[in-house]
Design a protein around this motif. Structure first.
Motif, short mmCIF file in Angstrom:
data_model
loop_
_atom_site.label_atom_id
_atom_site.label_comp_id
_atom_site.label_asym_id
_atom_site.label_seq_id
_atom_site.Cartn_x
_atom_site.Cartn_y
_atom_site.Cartn_z
N LEU A 227 0.84 -1.19 0.00
CA LEU A 227 0.00 0.00 0.00
C LEU A 227 0.88 1.24 0.00
O LEU A 227 1.93 1.26 0.64
CB LEU A 227 -0.92 0.03 1.23
N LYS A 228 0.43 2.27 -0.72
CA LYS A 228 1.17 3.52 -0.81
C LYS A 228 0.36 4.62 -0.16
O LYS A 228 -0.85 4.74 -0.37
CB LYS A 228 1.46 3.87 -2.27
N ALA A 235 7.07 -1.20 3.56
CA ALA A 235 8.36 -1.83 3.29
C ALA A 235 8.85 -2.73 4.42
O ALA A 235 9.90 -3.36 4.29
CB ALA A 235 9.42 -0.77 3.00
N ALA A 236 8.11 -2.81 5.52
CA ALA A 236 8.62 -3.52 6.70
C ALA A 236 8.39 -5.03 6.64
O ALA A 236 9.33 -5.83 6.71
CB ALA A 236 7.99 -2.94 7.96
N GLU A 238 7.54 -8.87 5.39
CA GLU A 238 7.81 -9.72 4.23
C GLU A 238 6.86 -10.91 4.21
O GLU A 238 7.11 -11.92 3.57
CB GLU A 238 9.26 -10.19 4.23
N ALA A 239 5.73 -10.75 4.92
CA ALA A 239 4.78 -11.86 5.04
C ALA A 239 4.22 -12.28 3.69
O ALA A 239 3.89 -13.44 3.48
CB ALA A 239 3.64 -11.45 5.98
N GLY A 240 4.14 -11.32 2.75
CA GLY A 240 3.60 -11.62 1.43
C GLY A 240 4.64 -12.04 0.42
O GLY A 240 4.34 -12.19 -0.76
N GLY A 241 5.87 -12.26 0.87
CA GLY A 241 6.91 -12.78 -0.02
C GLY A 241 7.99 -11.79 -0.40
O GLY A 241 9.08 -12.18 -0.77
N GLU A 242 7.70 -10.49 -0.31
CA GLU A 242 8.66 -9.45 -0.65
C GLU A 242 8.55 -8.33 0.38
O GLU A 242 7.53 -8.21 1.06
CB GLU A 242 8.39 -8.89 -2.06
N PRO A 243 9.59 -7.48 0.52
CA PRO A 243 9.53 -6.38 1.49
C PRO A 243 8.31 -5.50 1.26
O PRO A 243 8.06 -5.04 0.13
CB PRO A 243 10.83 -5.61 1.23
N GLY A 244 7.56 -5.27 2.33
CA GLY A 244 6.38 -4.41 2.26
C GLY A 244 5.12 -5.09 1.80
O GLY A 244 4.05 -4.48 1.80
N VAL A 255 -2.32 -5.70 9.08
CA VAL A 255 -2.34 -4.60 8.11
C VAL A 255 -2.17 -3.26 8.83
O VAL A 255 -1.42 -2.39 8.39
CB VAL A 255 -3.66 -4.61 7.31
N GLU A 256 -2.84 -3.12 9.97
CA GLU A 256 -2.73 -1.88 10.74
C GLU A 256 -1.29 -1.65 11.20
O GLU A 256 -0.76 -0.54 11.12
CB GLU A 256 -3.67 -1.94 11.93
N ALA A 257 -0.65 -2.71 11.70
CA ALA A 257 0.73 -2.59 12.19
C ALA A 257 1.67 -2.17 11.07
O ALA A 257 2.57 -1.35 11.27
CB ALA A 257 1.18 -3.92 12.80
N GLU A 258 1.48 -2.70 9.87
CA GLU A 258 2.33 -2.35 8.75
C GLU A 258 2.13 -0.90 8.33
O GLU A 258 3.08 -0.17 8.07
CB GLU A 258 2.06 -3.29 7.56
N LEU A 259 0.87 -0.46 8.27
CA LEU A 259 0.59 0.92 7.87
C LEU A 259 1.18 1.92 8.87
O LEU A 259 1.64 3.00 8.48
CB LEU A 259 -0.91 1.13 7.74
N GLU A 260 1.18 1.56 10.14
CA GLU A 260 1.68 2.48 11.16
C GLU A 260 3.20 2.54 11.21
O GLU A 260 3.76 3.29 12.00
CB GLU A 260 1.09 2.11 12.52
N THR A 261 3.89 1.77 10.35
CA THR A 261 5.33 1.93 10.22
C THR A 261 5.67 3.11 9.30
O THR A 261 6.82 3.56 9.27
CB THR A 261 6.00 0.66 9.65
N LEU A 262 4.69 3.61 8.56
CA LEU A 262 4.93 4.74 7.67
C LEU A 262 5.00 6.03 8.46
O LEU A 262 4.21 6.26 9.37
CB LEU A 262 3.81 4.83 6.63
N VAL A 263 5.94 6.89 8.12
CA VAL A 263 6.17 8.13 8.85
C VAL A 263 4.93 9.02 8.80
O VAL A 263 4.58 9.69 9.77
CB VAL A 263 7.38 8.87 8.28
#
Length: 271
Positions: A227-228, A235-236, A238-244, A255-263
């Motif tokens: 997601l952008k 980018a954090a 790799e659960a889906g096979g690639e970074p991010g 999904v929430e945890a990954e989104l909250e890594t964005l500045v």
């Protein structure tokens, strides 16, 4: 009404204080045992259970304002008649005389505000200079008491117009300042929906054969999506096979945890 009261504005009705809700779409108030009491003009009921007190939002527009608690613009409220139990059919509305209007599209880090009245997309332009706002003045964003305080920039290189109000630090109007999470706590949050699906009627899949649309579970074969947000991309993980890459069928917490890594994302709710 939406041209005079921005979302989050404070108002008083019949001696009772409210804020204009920053979220809307829902329309009704159910009173225990007493059925529905519409907070808006007649519209289709979204809930008819009268056994539980439930408070919904009225529409935000030219004819109606959604009422929320004065101390919480996310929690719906309703006029209850005050201590005397008044049943008002018409009543004057009062707002803070220092209120300017809303601002459209504010984001963390923004060093300027775009004045706006009413909903996005309408003829809602407003010039705060017409209210006497000038360079060097103090301005508060969000809550009238606890919101973030700025100055209107005195730097002549910063545009100050009907569409742009440059922000500066409260103790030095020449130094640029940006919005933080404190200022945006009373903002109307954007809701986005992400759908992953397969159209069984696509000819390439053999139209009319839904069994061709079976998606392999992420636990069996790692496949996912990124997601952008603004200029940032997840980018954090790799659960889906690639970074991010998040697994396409992962739970909301991941999904929430990954989104909250964005500045640019201070807090997000995923359901």
């Amino acid at each position: 009404l939406s041209k005079y009261f921005a979302r989050g504005d404070y108002l008083r009705v019949g001696g009772q204080a409210f804020s204009v809700c920053v979220e809307s779409d829902l329309v009704e108030h159910n009173v225990t045992g007493g059925g529905k009491q519409s907070l808006s003009y007649p519209t289709e009921a979204l809930k008819t259970d009268s056994t539980v007190d439930t408070y919904y939002y009225a529409a935000y527009g030219p004819k109606t304002l959604p009422l929320c608690r004065a101390d919480d613009p996310w929690t719906p409220a309703y006029y209850d008649g005050g201590p005397r139990g008044d049943d008002l059919r018409q009543a004057p509305l009062y707002k803070l005389d220092t209120s300017l209007s809303g601002a459209v599209g504010p984001a963390i880090g923004d060093a300027a505000l775009a004045p706006r009245r009413g909903n996005r997309g309408g003829d809602a332009s407003i010039d705060w200079r017409a209210y006497g706002l000038k360079r060097g003045d103090y301005i508060r964003v969000g809550h009238p008491r606890t919101g973030e305080t700025f100055r209107v920039s005195t730097d002549p290189a910063k545009e100050f117009s009907d569409t742009t109000v440059p922000l500066a630090q409260a103790d030095d109007a020449m130094l640029e300042a940006g919005l933080t999470a404190q200022a945006l706590r009373h903002a109307a949050y954007e809701v986005q929906e992400v759908r992953i699906y397969c159209d069984a009627m696509q000819p390439a899949l053999g139209a009319g054969f839904p069994e061709h649309c079976n998606l392999t579970a992420g636990s069996v074969s790692a496949s996912g999506f990124r997601l952008k947000f603004g200029d940032e991309t997840t980018a954090a993980t790799e659960a889906g096979g690639e970074p991010g890459c998040m697994v396409w069928d992962d739970d909301a917490t991941a999904v929430e945890a990954e989104l909250e890594t964005l500045v640019g994302i201070d807090d997000v709710e995923v359901t």
